[in-house]
Scaffold this motif. Sequence first.
Motif, short mmCIF file in Angstrom:
data_model
loop_
_atom_site.label_atom_id
_atom_site.label_comp_id
_atom_site.label_asym_id
_atom_site.label_seq_id
_atom_site.Cartn_x
_atom_site.Cartn_y
_atom_site.Cartn_z
N GLU A 14 -24.97 0.97 -2.92
CA GLU A 14 -24.34 -0.32 -2.65
C GLU A 14 -25.32 -1.13 -1.81
OE1 GLU A 14 -20.08 -2.15 -1.19
OE2 GLU A 14 -20.29 -0.03 -1.67
N THR A 52 -25.93 -10.95 0.10
CA THR A 52 -25.93 -11.10 -1.35
C THR A 52 -26.04 -12.58 -1.74
OG1 THR A 52 -24.59 -9.11 -1.60
CG2 THR A 52 -24.66 -10.61 -3.47
N GLU A 97 -13.52 -2.80 -7.35
CA GLU A 97 -14.52 -3.30 -8.29
C GLU A 97 -15.90 -2.68 -8.04
OE1 GLU A 97 -15.67 -5.74 -11.56
OE2 GLU A 97 -13.69 -5.32 -10.73
N SER A 98 -16.30 -2.58 -6.78
CA SER A 98 -17.62 -2.00 -6.46
C SER A 98 -17.70 -0.54 -6.89
CB SER A 98 -17.92 -2.13 -4.96
OG SER A 98 -18.12 -3.47 -4.60
N ASP A 149 -10.16 -5.28 -5.41
CA ASP A 149 -10.13 -3.90 -4.92
C ASP A 149 -10.64 -2.92 -5.97
OD1 ASP A 149 -9.11 -4.78 -2.56
OD2 ASP A 149 -7.02 -4.27 -3.02
N ASP A 205 -17.41 -8.88 -8.06
CA ASP A 205 -16.48 -9.57 -7.18
C ASP A 205 -15.87 -8.53 -6.24
OD1 ASP A 205 -14.55 -10.98 -5.90
OD2 ASP A 205 -13.43 -11.56 -7.69
N SER A 206 -16.39 -8.45 -5.02
CA SER A 206 -15.93 -7.39 -4.11
C SER A 206 -14.54 -7.66 -3.56
CB SER A 206 -16.92 -7.22 -2.95
OG SER A 206 -17.07 -8.42 -2.24
N GLU A 207 -13.99 -8.85 -3.79
CA GLU A 207 -12.62 -9.14 -3.35
C GLU A 207 -11.60 -8.44 -4.25
OE1 GLU A 207 -12.11 -13.32 -3.08
OE2 GLU A 207 -13.58 -13.57 -1.47
N GLY A 213 -21.88 -6.57 -3.78
CA GLY A 213 -20.61 -7.26 -3.64
C GLY A 213 -20.84 -8.71 -3.22
N GLU A 214 -19.90 -9.23 -2.45
CA GLU A 214 -20.01 -10.61 -1.99
C GLU A 214 -20.09 -10.63 -0.47
OE1 GLU A 214 -16.74 -12.78 -3.62
OE2 GLU A 214 -17.74 -13.09 -5.55
N ASP A 215 -21.24 -11.01 0.06
CA ASP A 215 -21.42 -11.17 1.50
C ASP A 215 -22.59 -12.12 1.72
OD1 ASP A 215 -23.76 -9.64 1.07
OD2 ASP A 215 -22.74 -7.79 1.58
#
Length: 326
Positions: free
Chosen positions: A205, A270, A231-232, A229, A225-227, A265-267
Amino acid sequence: SLCLPFPSLFQLKLWNKYRVSNIPSLIFIDAATGKVVCRNGLLVIRDDPEGLEFPWGPKPFSEVVAGPLLRNNGQSLDSNVLEGSHVGVYFSAHWCPPCRSLTRVLVESYRKIKEAGQKFEILFVSADRSEDSFKQYFSEMPWLAVPYADEARRSRLNRLYGIQGIPTLIVLDPKGDVITRQGRVEVLNDIECREFPWHPKPVLELTDSNAVQLNEGPCLVLFVDSEDDGESEAAKQLIQPIAEKIIAKYKAKEEEAPLLFFVAGEDDMTDSLRDYTNLPEAAPLLTILDMSARAKYVMDVEEITPEIVEAFVSDFLADKLKPEPI
């Protein structure tokens, strides 16, 4: 050799194949097999200008490290004290701020691992610029060191592992074989040391601490889309069999895999990576990023399947994909 202002595709392939991260770099290869004999050729010709050790092939860790080692209280021990232990070979220096930061974390990791009853030792190989600096830095460390005055042995260890930058932590198994060259990343990602001795994972990750690996060669990065649940984790499970197959194929040839595999993911990190590489905001988004070549390969489809990932990787390895500039 020929020095060109802009590297050709062939030159870039060589950089990626041999994981060259800076220049000048001199790598010796066995012409019959194509296997790397020595990554740090510049150190070889400095240390052995007469070619007395030719062909400079790799030697066992136990042979290269043989000799007296130090504790920071001045106690001298023979290198055979490392036998039967996992060993972290730590290339570091006091003048390097990232080294000092890592050392503070590593001291705590070392204590936790020892307190858990694991047989583990760290060997400091100094890149300090004076013996006084070495002594000051080593005074903070509870482990062993190669004596600073033994420059030849320090240089041989650098050559053995092809060290191109510091801090670098190489983790060895009790036989002296490399478990991971990414000990720095592993220590920072596993503060509680639950995953010691840090056998490599096929798919990582993407995090702030391991993003540096994006500069080490081509990397497959699946943005999700890490929002959503799970998905990662689902993305990791999708990629993992393909990554394992590639890693096993090249390990059988005693070569490093030509790709690293990540899920992002999304941060903020990233987002910065997407901005830097000018990627669309889509998720999922399948990419291969080659930072050294400043090239990217993008597959923007609504659904990512194992068949799509496998075909994408196969086409990349067969040079069938057309790169876009980063």
